[in-house]
Scaffold this motif. Structure first.
Motif, short mmCIF file in Angstrom:
data_model
loop_
_atom_site.label_atom_id
_atom_site.label_comp_id
_atom_site.label_asym_id
_atom_site.label_seq_id
_atom_site.Cartn_x
_atom_site.Cartn_y
_atom_site.Cartn_z
N ARG A 199 -3.98 -1.91 -49.39
CA ARG A 199 -3.47 -2.97 -48.51
C ARG A 199 -1.99 -2.77 -48.24
N GLU A 200 -1.27 -2.35 -49.30
CA GLU A 200 0.18 -2.21 -49.20
C GLU A 200 0.55 -1.06 -48.26
N LEU A 201 -0.20 0.05 -48.37
CA LEU A 201 0.11 1.19 -47.51
C LEU A 201 -0.17 0.81 -46.05
N ALA A 202 -1.28 0.12 -45.83
CA ALA A 202 -1.63 -0.30 -44.47
C ALA A 202 -0.56 -1.23 -43.90
N ALA A 203 -0.08 -2.14 -44.73
CA ALA A 203 0.95 -3.08 -44.28
C ALA A 203 2.25 -2.34 -43.96
N PHE A 204 2.57 -1.36 -44.77
CA PHE A 204 3.76 -0.52 -44.57
C PHE A 204 3.68 0.16 -43.20
N PHE A 205 2.52 0.74 -42.92
CA PHE A 205 2.31 1.42 -41.64
C PHE A 205 2.48 0.44 -40.48
N GLU A 206 1.84 -0.71 -40.59
CA GLU A 206 1.88 -1.66 -39.48
C GLU A 206 3.27 -2.22 -39.24
N ILE A 244 6.12 -0.60 -39.77
CA ILE A 244 6.92 0.41 -39.09
C ILE A 244 6.50 0.52 -37.63
N TYR A 245 5.20 0.40 -37.41
CA TYR A 245 4.68 0.55 -36.04
C TYR A 245 5.34 -0.44 -35.08
N LYS A 246 5.64 -1.64 -35.59
CA LYS A 246 6.29 -2.65 -34.74
C LYS A 246 7.57 -2.12 -34.11
N HIS A 247 8.27 -1.24 -34.83
CA HIS A 247 9.54 -0.71 -34.32
C HIS A 247 9.35 0.62 -33.58
N VAL A 248 8.39 1.42 -34.07
CA VAL A 248 8.29 2.79 -33.55
C VAL A 248 7.33 2.91 -32.36
N ASN A 249 6.23 2.12 -32.43
CA ASN A 249 5.32 2.10 -31.29
C ASN A 249 4.70 3.43 -30.90
N LEU A 255 8.12 2.49 -53.73
CA LEU A 255 9.00 3.31 -52.90
C LEU A 255 10.28 2.56 -52.55
N HIS A 256 11.42 3.27 -52.62
CA HIS A 256 12.71 2.65 -52.33
C HIS A 256 12.96 2.44 -50.84
N VAL A 257 12.14 3.11 -50.01
CA VAL A 257 12.44 3.12 -48.58
C VAL A 257 11.73 1.95 -47.89
N SER A 258 12.50 1.13 -47.18
CA SER A 258 11.89 -0.01 -46.49
C SER A 258 11.27 0.47 -45.18
N PRO A 259 10.28 -0.28 -44.68
CA PRO A 259 9.66 0.09 -43.40
C PRO A 259 10.70 0.19 -42.27
N LYS A 260 11.66 -0.74 -42.28
CA LYS A 260 12.67 -0.74 -41.22
C LYS A 260 13.51 0.55 -41.27
N ASP A 261 13.91 0.96 -42.46
CA ASP A 261 14.71 2.18 -42.59
C ASP A 261 13.93 3.41 -42.14
N LEU A 262 12.65 3.47 -42.51
CA LEU A 262 11.86 4.62 -42.09
C LEU A 262 11.69 4.61 -40.57
N ALA A 263 11.50 3.41 -40.02
CA ALA A 263 11.39 3.29 -38.56
C ALA A 263 12.67 3.80 -37.90
N ASP A 264 13.81 3.40 -38.43
CA ASP A 264 15.09 3.85 -37.86
C ASP A 264 15.21 5.37 -37.89
N LEU A 265 14.79 5.95 -39.02
CA LEU A 265 14.87 7.40 -39.15
C LEU A 265 13.99 8.09 -38.11
N SER A 309 18.19 7.82 -52.97
CA SER A 309 19.29 6.85 -53.05
C SER A 309 18.93 5.47 -52.52
N GLY A 310 17.87 5.39 -51.74
CA GLY A 310 17.53 4.10 -51.14
C GLY A 310 18.49 3.68 -50.03
N LYS A 311 19.40 4.58 -49.65
CA LYS A 311 20.35 4.26 -48.57
C LYS A 311 19.66 4.29 -47.21
N SER A 312 20.28 3.63 -46.23
CA SER A 312 19.69 3.64 -44.89
C SER A 312 19.97 4.98 -44.23
#
Ligand code: ZN
Ligand code: MN
Length: 476
Positions: free
Chosen positions: A322-329, A331-336, A363-373, A397-400
């Protein structure tokens, strides 16, 4: 056709209800020994069991999730055993009328989807724990006595160790989805028994079913199956056969060893549990349980295939938890862009989780940060290789990504003038490579590209450089 392996699994799952199944004791792993006990779960004479409603509800949730038929009336039976950690001398279980009949779970194998059918799911109580100390004394802890279990029994539809592993993983994730167990194998909340035999149709021979009990990791289940498969075949080839027996997996010897001859159902002297009346399951309650279930893995998988145009395999992996699916969804909101996104998640992110043996939650990486990357790469601010490097930094590092790119000056060089000047200079310095390229050695371009990447610390826009190299060489 050679040998065919038939495997049926029996999986015990500890339910994470608040209370034990027949009394008011707390259901908790790791409490101080013999502190969660009372006359009922200690099996003292005259104590009477009462069915916990939540345990029943959790069993029904499992039945719905695995597409079983839920019994309208729940009855329980006594299964007679003599075990030191089962003081009543019997386990309250279910014999011929399980809570859930039939059902199935689909797994994703190489040539498509395979359906593994279930025989049944029934509810029962767990036993206590025996602790064997080094000086030969045995101690008993009754905290686990009366913890609710479901036992899931499959039909012998599994044909290899790999299929068994896929099934167990799917089963574990489904149970986690519906929130009825923490399914921690290392804490014993999911335990697996394997029933196995092999048949050879042309030679008209088959081995007798052996059972390997209490496998406490998927890895040992796989190893035990492979070991038994081989043992069965070898005995048949010698004109001998296996015995109907119960074995266990010995982690140190790396082999199964015999525990005892197999009990038949009649050995247990099943009898109706007269202390617990039959319980009627009202349709309204059943309906309510169904309504409150979260989206199930197979439903989510189908939705992912439709909504994000993903293939069977991608959708299966991405809805693995469930968590992985939520993570994907998220990020999708930003990346499309589901194709691009699934490449990043299924590649770099899942590889990282596997390497570190951790779940997405850790995981230290937030969905928003991965989307930005991903967007920075998509928009050409950094190139793909730099993107992967930045992600590795983010994991550590968990940095953006903005901060990492800024700190390390990683912005991609797409300035045509600057790149052009550099390409000319590199070409002037490497006449031999130009010669080589013209003589058909394509690798020469790679070398020249390498020189430019070296000079720009990997920041040059590779598509632009590649094009410039080819254009300029053709002019020379
Ligand atoms: Zn109790
Ligand atoms: Mn059982």
């Amino acid at each position: 056709m050679g040998y065919k392996t038939l495997i049926g699994l029996e999986i015990h799952v500890e339910l994470m209800t608040k209370k034990k199944i027949f009394c008011n004791c707390k259901n908790e792993f790791g409490g101080e020994v013999n502190t969660h006990v009372c006359p009922v779960c200690l099996g003292l004479p005259g104590a009477l069991p009462v069915m916990d409603k939540e345990a029943l509800e959790f069993g029904i949730r499992a039945g719905i999730a695995f597409n079983s038929e839920i019994e309208k009336e729940v009855r329980t039976d006594r299964k007679n055993y003599f075990y030191p950690d089962l003081t009543k001398g019997y386990q309250i279980s279910q014999a011929d009328l399980p809570l859930c009949k039939g059902g199935h779970l689909d797994i994703e194998i190489e040539d498509g989807v395979k359906r593994i059918n279930l025989e049944r799911i029934h509810i029962e109580e767990d036993t206590g724990k025996q602790l064997h100390t080094e000086d030969g004394t045995s101690l008993l802890d009754f905290n686990r006595c009366g913890v609710p279990l479901i036992e899931i029994v499959t039909k012998p539809d599994i044909n290899s160790a790999e299929e068994a592993r896929l099934f167990l993983e799917k089963l574990r994730s489904t149970i986690k989805y519906i929130g009825i167990s923490d399914v921690r194998m290392e804490e014993g909340s999911l335990r697996c028994d394997v029933n196995i035999n092999v048949i050879h149709d042309e030679k008209k021979i088959k081995s007798r079913i052996t059972e390997v009990k209490n496998l406490n990791s998927f890895r040992s289940a796989v190893k035990a199956i492979e070991y038994e498969e081989k043992r069965h075949k070898e005995l048949l080839e010698k004109g001998e056969n296996t015995d109907n027996e119960t074995r266990r997996w010995d982690e140190n010897l790396n082999e199964t060893v015999i525990m005892r001859r197999k009990f038949g159902a009649s050995d247990y002297r099943f009898a109706n549990e007269g202390d617990l009346p039959a319980i009627k399951i009202e349709d309204t309650w059943l309906h309510e349980i169904k309504e409150n279930l979260p989206e199930l893995p197979h439903e989510k998988k189908v939705r992912f295939m439709v909504e994000y145009s993903l293939g069977h395999y991608e959708a299966d992996v991405l809805t693995g938890s469930r968590e992985l699916a939520a993570f994907f969804e998220e990020i999708y909101k930003h990346v499309n862009d589901s194709k691009l996104l699934s490449n990043w998640v299924m590649g770099d992110v899942l590889r990282r989780l596997k390497e570190e043996d951790m779940e997405i939650e850790a995981l230290h990486v937030s969905p928003k940060d991965l989307a930005d990357l991903i967007l920075m790469v998509k928009d050409g601010k950094i190139n793909n290789n730099t993107g992967k490097k930045v992600l590795r930094d983010m994991f550590e590092s968990g940095k953006s990504p903005e901060i990492i790119v800024k700190e390390q000056g990683l912005i991609q060089i797409s300035d045509e003038g600057a790149l052009e000047e550099m390409v000319e200079r590199i070409l002037d310095a490497n006449p031999q490579s130009i010669e080589d390229y013209k003589n058909g050695k394509d690798r020469a371009i790679g070398f020249l590209m390498g020189q430019i990447m070296k000079e720009t610390k990997g920041k040059a826009n590779p598509q632009m450089v590649n094009k410039m190299l080819l254009d300029k060489i053709s002019l020379r």
